[in-house]
Design an enzyme around this catalytic site. Sequence first.
Site, short mmCIF file in Angstrom:
data_model
loop_
_atom_site.label_atom_id
_atom_site.label_comp_id
_atom_site.label_asym_id
_atom_site.label_seq_id
_atom_site.Cartn_x
_atom_site.Cartn_y
_atom_site.Cartn_z
N CYS A 149 43.20 16.40 74.17
CA CYS A 149 43.74 15.46 75.17
C CYS A 149 45.17 15.06 74.82
O CYS A 149 45.39 14.25 73.90
CB CYS A 149 42.84 14.22 75.25
SG CYS A 149 43.46 12.96 76.36
N CYS B 213 46.03 11.35 75.52
CA CYS B 213 45.46 10.40 74.53
C CYS B 213 46.27 10.43 73.23
O CYS B 213 46.44 9.40 72.59
CB CYS B 213 44.02 10.76 74.18
SG CYS B 213 42.99 11.22 75.55
N ASP B 214 46.72 11.61 72.81
CA ASP B 214 47.19 11.76 71.44
C ASP B 214 48.66 12.14 71.27
O ASP B 214 49.16 12.16 70.13
CB ASP B 214 46.33 12.83 70.73
CG ASP B 214 44.88 12.39 70.63
OD1 ASP B 214 44.65 11.17 70.52
OD2 ASP B 214 43.99 13.25 70.68
#
Length: 312
Positions: free
Chosen positions: A138, A141-142
């Site tokens: 992701c 997300c990261d």
Amino acid sequence: MSKNSCDIAIIGAGPAGLAAGLYAARGLVDTVIFERQATGGQIVTTSWVENYPAFPGGVSGSDLGELMTRQAQEYGARIELFVTVTSLTRGSDGAFTLQTDSGDSWQARAVILACGAVPRKLDIDGEAQYTGRGVSWCATCDANFFRDKRVAVIGGGNTALEEALYLTKFASTVYVVHRREEFRAAAIVVKRAAENPQVEFVLSSIPLAIVGDDSKVTGLRVRSLADEREQTLAVDGVFEFVGVEPVNELLAGLADATDAQGYITADACGSIPGVPGLFAAGDLTCSSLKQVISAAGSGATAAATALKYLES
Ligand code: NAP
């Protein structure tokens, strides 16, 4: 109706499930959507969606998911959030029973499976060891963890190239490691990636192992299919975007209706042959186009068919 019953149960709150929820609720039947994670499905982990109509310039995946959720709820669809449906059975009276991981039991007159698909893993050395320590599925997300660092993206589809472009906003260099010379992604996305000076293509190459220093990722070992040469790309992060797998477990025991890849073979109206009252929509079906627009369309179609089924 008692608390644990509804007319239409929808399993999954991605674009297909939320569109189905909107259409079912507007049909004025008691509609409950079950979702094991946040609503929005895979688009929530998509940085930017440019091909969903009505959003010139695009929209963030999380905003689109939020808007779809609100619209379904606005018309009365209830959402059982962070609830996993663990089993689905159909009684001799035609009603469905859903068991959840919280120990609850629900009765529904019709069910729409919209469980979507989950990212595939490569199953290479170092993947499990460094998951959450540099290995990710992701980018939204990261990405922030990789400011001014080098990362590798594995895959040559739309997800890989779109997320690679998103990662260039954070990382200094993004290697795109793909096993062929040609990409599966849309031409416009390939062109953008090719023109981005922070993106470096590593083509005709397969990932062999994710290497690290025991606490975090330090590299990705790849082998060229052209000359068998092996090299280790010095990276701090590895993002795997090598396709998805349909979440079809709830169909087991109800019907033998999947293709060779496990996608559900619902008909054009969303019905699952041989199981009256059971429908499927979105990325877990064998539709040719895996896009937000087609997922939403198939959700609407399945809900319309389910409403007709309830009337009959
Ligand atoms: P995908 O289109 O199936 O692409 C997967 C990529 O991973 C392919 O390039 C494949 O290589 C590669 N791959 C698969 N297994 C591999 C392995 N073991 N080792 C190395 N490489 C491997 O998957 P996706 O990009 O996740 O997209 C899924 C669906 O959603 C697609 O239909 C896509 O079009 C759609 N989608 C659409 C959008 C959009 O329209 N904006 C955005 C994201 C996703 P090969 O090409 O050689 O098979």
